[in-house]
Design a protein around this motif. Sequence first.
Motif, PDB file in Angstrom:
ATOM      1  N   MET A  11       0.827  -1.221   0.000  1.00 34.04           N
ATOM      2  CA  MET A  11       0.000   0.000   0.000  1.00 34.04           C
ATOM      3  C   MET A  11       0.853   1.259   0.000  1.00 34.04           C
ATOM      4  SD  MET A  11      -3.389  -0.879   2.312  1.00 34.04           S
ATOM      5  CE  MET A  11      -2.527  -1.521   3.755  1.00 34.04           C
ATOM      6  N   VAL A  12       1.980   1.238   0.724  1.00 32.39           N
ATOM      7  CA  VAL A  12       2.869   2.402   0.676  1.00 32.39           C
ATOM      8  C   VAL A  12       3.409   2.595  -0.740  1.00 32.39           C
ATOM      9  CG1 VAL A  12       5.061   3.355   1.508  1.00 32.39           C
ATOM     10  CG2 VAL A  12       3.504   2.232   3.113  1.00 32.39           C
ATOM     11  N   GLY A  13       3.740   1.502  -1.415  1.00 31.78           N
ATOM     12  CA  GLY A  13       4.208   1.597  -2.794  1.00 31.78           C
ATOM     13  C   GLY A  13       3.139   2.097  -3.738  1.00 31.78           C
ATOM     14  N   ARG A  14       1.914   1.609  -3.555  1.00 26.49           N
ATOM     15  CA  ARG A  14       0.815   1.952  -4.459  1.00 26.49           C
ATOM     16  C   ARG A  14       0.336   3.394  -4.259  1.00 26.49           C
ATOM     17  NH1 ARG A  14      -3.069  -1.475  -2.655  1.00 26.49           N
ATOM     18  NH2 ARG A  14      -1.730  -3.141  -3.423  1.00 26.49           N
ATOM     19  N   TYR A  15       0.230   3.817  -3.001  1.00 24.07           N
ATOM     20  CA  TYR A  15      -0.393   5.115  -2.724  1.00 24.07           C
ATOM     21  C   TYR A  15       0.589   6.262  -2.549  1.00 24.07           C
ATOM     22  CZ  TYR A  15      -4.262   1.933  -1.653  1.00 24.07           C
ATOM     23  OH  TYR A  15      -5.217   0.946  -1.718  1.00 24.07           O
ATOM     24  N   TYR A  16       1.867   5.950  -2.232  1.00 24.22           N
ATOM     25  CA  TYR A  16       2.833   7.017  -1.971  1.00 24.22           C
ATOM     26  C   TYR A  16       4.164   6.781  -2.675  1.00 24.22           C
ATOM     27  CZ  TYR A  16      -0.373   8.857   1.498  1.00 24.22           C
ATOM     28  OH  TYR A  16      -1.474   9.397   2.116  1.00 24.22           O
ATOM     29  N   ASP A  17       4.131   6.001  -3.723  1.00 23.07           N
ATOM     30  CA  ASP A  17       5.329   5.740  -4.522  1.00 23.07           C
ATOM     31  C   ASP A  17       6.465   5.204  -3.660  1.00 23.07           C
ATOM     32  OD1 ASP A  17       6.656   5.577  -6.957  1.00 23.07           O
ATOM     33  OD2 ASP A  17       7.570   7.573  -6.719  1.00 23.07           O
ATOM     34  N   GLY A  18       6.113   4.457  -2.621  1.00 23.20           N
ATOM     35  CA  GLY A  18       7.117   3.794  -1.807  1.00 23.20           C
ATOM     36  C   GLY A  18       7.685   4.595  -0.667  1.00 23.20           C
ATOM     37  N   ALA A  19       7.355   5.892  -0.550  1.00 26.58           N
ATOM     38  CA  ALA A  19       7.880   6.738   0.527  1.00 26.58           C
ATOM     39  C   ALA A  19       6.840   6.831   1.642  1.00 26.58           C
ATOM     40  CB  ALA A  19       8.225   8.134   0.007  1.00 26.58           C
ATOM     41  N   VAL A  20       7.204   6.419   2.842  1.00 25.34           N
ATOM     42  CA  VAL A  20       6.250   6.406   3.951  1.00 25.34           C
ATOM     43  C   VAL A  20       5.869   7.835   4.321  1.00 25.34           C
ATOM     44  CG1 VAL A  20       5.872   5.714   6.357  1.00 25.34           C
ATOM     45  CG2 VAL A  20       7.210   4.249   4.810  1.00 25.34           C
ATOM     46  N   PRO A  21       4.574   8.167   4.310  1.00 22.54           N
ATOM     47  CA  PRO A  21       4.150   9.546   4.602  1.00 22.54           C
ATOM     48  C   PRO A  21       4.261   9.868   6.085  1.00 22.54           C
ATOM     49  CG  PRO A  21       2.240   8.132   4.378  1.00 22.54           C
ATOM     50  CD  PRO A  21       3.426   7.276   4.032  1.00 22.54           C
ATOM     51  N   ALA A  22       4.345  11.158   6.385  1.00 15.50           N
ATOM     52  CA  ALA A  22       4.321  11.594   7.782  1.00 15.50           C
ATOM     53  C   ALA A  22       2.920  11.410   8.347  1.00 15.50           C
ATOM     54  CB  ALA A  22       4.752  13.057   7.881  1.00 15.50           C
ATOM     55  N   SER A  23       2.857  11.122   9.615  1.00 12.30           N
ATOM     56  CA  SER A  23       1.567  10.911  10.267  1.00 12.30           C
ATOM     57  C   SER A  23       0.871  12.233  10.548  1.00 12.30           C
ATOM     58  CB  SER A  23       1.758  10.153  11.579  1.00 12.30           C
ATOM     59  OG  SER A  23       0.541  10.025  12.280  1.00 12.30           O
TER      60      SER A  23
ATOM     61  N   TRP B  36       6.971   5.309  20.507  1.00 13.21           N
ATOM     62  CA  TRP B  36       6.171   5.451  19.297  1.00 13.21           C
ATOM     63  C   TRP B  36       6.598   6.686  18.517  1.00 13.21           C
ATOM     64  CZ3 TRP B  36       2.666   2.243  17.056  1.00 13.21           C
ATOM     65  CH2 TRP B  36       1.918   2.758  15.995  1.00 13.21           C
ATOM     66  N   GLY B  37       6.669   6.550  17.202  1.00 10.22           N
ATOM     67  CA  GLY B  37       6.945   7.688  16.333  1.00 10.22           C
ATOM     68  C   GLY B  37       8.394   7.844  15.934  1.00 10.22           C
ATOM     69  N   GLN B  38       9.227   6.827  16.132  1.00 13.31           N
ATOM     70  CA  GLN B  38      10.646   6.935  15.804  1.00 13.31           C
ATOM     71  C   GLN B  38      10.957   6.584  14.344  1.00 13.31           C
ATOM     72  OE1 GLN B  38      12.901   8.257  18.068  1.00 13.31           O
ATOM     73  NE2 GLN B  38      10.905   8.628  19.019  1.00 13.31           N
ATOM     74  N   TYR B  39       9.993   6.034  13.619  1.00 10.71           N
ATOM     75  CA  TYR B  39      10.245   5.727  12.215  1.00 10.71           C
ATOM     76  C   TYR B  39      10.371   7.029  11.428  1.00 10.71           C
ATOM     77  CZ  TYR B  39       9.932   3.767   7.554  1.00 10.71           C
ATOM     78  OH  TYR B  39      10.206   3.425   6.246  1.00 10.71           O
ATOM     79  N   PRO B  40      11.441   7.187  10.648  1.00  7.86           N
ATOM     80  CA  PRO B  40      11.651   8.442   9.910  1.00  7.86           C
ATOM     81  C   PRO B  40      10.743   8.542   8.679  1.00  7.86           C
ATOM     82  CG  PRO B  40      13.468   6.919   9.496  1.00  7.86           C
ATOM     83  CD  PRO B  40      12.585   6.260  10.513  1.00  7.86           C
ATOM     84  N   ALA B  41       9.764   9.420   8.738  1.00  5.02           N
ATOM     85  CA  ALA B  41       8.867   9.623   7.600  1.00  5.02           C
ATOM     86  C   ALA B  41       9.669  10.033   6.368  1.00  5.02           C
ATOM     87  CB  ALA B  41       7.839  10.696   7.940  1.00  5.02           C
TER      88      ALA B  41
END
Length: 294
Positions: free
Chosen positions: A140-152, A275-280
């Motif tokens: 879904m990250v690949g399909r909806y955001y071209d593979g870049a994880v969006p910021a929350s 929680w929240g340490q993943y770099p967007a």
Amino acid sequence: HVMYVWVDALSNYMTALGYPEGDLYKRFWPADVHLMAKDIIRFHCLYWPAMLMAAGSPVPKHVYAHGYITIEGEKLSKTRGIIIDPWKITAQFGVDPFRYYMLKQPFGPDWDYTEDSFIRTLNADLADGIGNLLNRVVSMVGRYYDGAVPASGPLTDTEAMLTDLAAALPGRIDAAFERFRPDEALAATWELVSAANKYVVAVAPWTLAKARQTPGGECAAAEGRLATALYSLVEALRLIALYASPFIPATAEALAGQLGITLDDAGDWDTRTQWGQYPAGTKVQPGGVLFPKV
């Protein structure tokens, strides 16, 4: 009982450390815990403490005796041919599934091994549980955001099913290991896997992806919720990889790799468990199936 055998054998705990003046002895004795099967507690709980007391040496702080693995109620025995062949099993299914299955069992009482229960666990917990979750989220990250994880965006009560559980995990896991219960620590980690799968269904990112194409305010709202949902799922997976790493280390590293990170990216342990340490903005790295279904 041939007593001298135990005098000779048990004293190795200390003489191997350089008893009585060696640096290792001074550092590591008394042992924090003697870990053993229940059939030798007589020697470790009666004979060995008596020897130590007679010698004026401190006794171990804990003794933890675990139960037997059985097959159809029979204790494992090489001489009787009642065995579990780890080489055969891991050659067919891999090391981590076998590690997971063995460590999931109650660490204390006897328990019965069957190949059917092993395969059911592999399919349910690993293939359908964590493997399918990772595949869906990365796709879904690949399909909806071209593979870049969006910021929350702002978190809502829906995200609380993940964040509340994640916040409680460090204390629960520490407490489980203090009680010598790795099975409880693993079960607590897998509650987050289950919660993340339920969150996918509750949020339905594919529905939000369609709604963000709708003109007007609904589009912006759906975009924000979609970004929050996918970030939350990626962050849950990061924490799952972190907590699962003592149990299934190769899988945990592979999972983190598909998220585009390594397990030590975020510094010390207290920081990494927040929680929240993943770099967007990090790019996911789709890989192969973690656990092929049997």
